[in-house]
Motif scaffolding. Sequence first.
Motif, mmCIF file in Angstrom:
data_model
loop_
_atom_site.group_PDB
_atom_site.id
_atom_site.type_symbol
_atom_site.label_atom_id
_atom_site.label_comp_id
_atom_site.label_asym_id
_atom_site.label_seq_id
_atom_site.Cartn_x
_atom_site.Cartn_y
_atom_site.Cartn_z
ATOM 1 N N LEU A 1 0.868 -1.177 0.000
ATOM 2 C CA LEU A 1 0.000 0.000 0.000
ATOM 3 C C LEU A 1 0.904 1.226 0.000
ATOM 4 N N VAL A 2 0.586 2.168 -0.877
ATOM 5 C CA VAL A 2 1.283 3.459 -0.871
ATOM 6 C C VAL A 2 0.197 4.516 -0.753
ATOM 7 N N PRO B 1 -3.509 0.310 -3.227
ATOM 8 C CA PRO B 1 -2.842 -0.987 -3.346
ATOM 9 C C PRO B 1 -2.106 -1.144 -4.681
ATOM 10 N N PHE B 2 -0.970 -1.834 -4.610
ATOM 11 C CA PHE B 2 -0.169 -2.140 -5.793
ATOM 12 C C PHE B 2 0.401 -3.541 -5.628
ATOM 13 N N GLU B 3 0.655 -4.202 -6.755
ATOM 14 C CA GLU B 3 1.310 -5.508 -6.743
ATOM 15 C C GLU B 3 2.595 -5.402 -7.548
ATOM 16 N N LEU B 4 3.668 -5.921 -6.986
ATOM 17 C CA LEU B 4 4.958 -5.896 -7.658
ATOM 18 C C LEU B 4 5.418 -7.329 -7.894
ATOM 19 N N LEU C 1 7.664 5.254 -8.560
ATOM 20 C CA LEU C 1 7.297 5.203 -9.977
ATOM 21 C C LEU C 1 6.021 4.378 -10.166
ATOM 22 N N VAL C 2 5.977 3.202 -9.565
ATOM 23 C CA VAL C 2 4.802 2.325 -9.675
ATOM 24 C C VAL C 2 3.562 3.019 -9.118
ATOM 25 N N ALA C 3 3.742 3.754 -8.030
ATOM 26 C CA ALA C 3 2.610 4.407 -7.376
ATOM 27 C C ALA C 3 2.248 5.742 -8.029
ATOM 28 N N GLY C 4 3.053 6.194 -8.982
ATOM 29 C CA GLY C 4 2.766 7.469 -9.634
ATOM 30 C C GLY C 4 2.978 8.663 -8.729
ATOM 31 N N VAL C 5 3.933 8.510 -7.825
ATOM 32 C CA VAL C 5 4.223 9.567 -6.854
ATOM 33 C C VAL C 5 5.253 10.529 -7.440
ATOM 34 N N ASN C 6 5.057 11.787 -7.201
ATOM 35 C CA ASN C 6 6.014 12.807 -7.602
ATOM 36 C C ASN C 6 7.395 12.421 -7.082
ATOM 37 N N HIS D 1 3.394 -1.404 4.051
ATOM 38 C CA HIS D 1 2.717 -0.103 4.075
ATOM 39 C C HIS D 1 3.712 1.046 3.946
ATOM 40 N N PHE D 2 3.491 1.835 2.922
ATOM 41 C CA PHE D 2 4.344 2.995 2.669
ATOM 42 C C PHE D 2 3.465 4.236 2.596
#
Length: 88
Positions: free
Chosen positions: A17-18, A22-25, A37-42, A75-76
């Motif tokens: 979780l970011v 939720p994301f899966e790697l 990058l995966v989470a689309g975070v600045n 959890h991030f």
Amino acid sequence: MEHGTERNGGPKTFKILVDTHPFELPQANVTGAHIKLVAGVNATYGLMLEGHGQAADQAINDDETVDLSLPGREHFYTVPPATFGGGV
């Protein structure tokens, strides 16, 4: 104890979780930059690994590798770049 889960008999994925999203790697070892990058975070934002129980939250640098297969690595959250005074 691994936290990865098999996907229909295929390779394991690692769920994180970011900022509550939720994301899966597909790999256990990822850098802080890759998670952002995966989470689309600045890219200028900081990445924090949420601590469990008495453990403190941990800042994750862009070039720092996180092993998602270890417990407590799910959890991030992100923090905007800090500004420390210095106004003109």
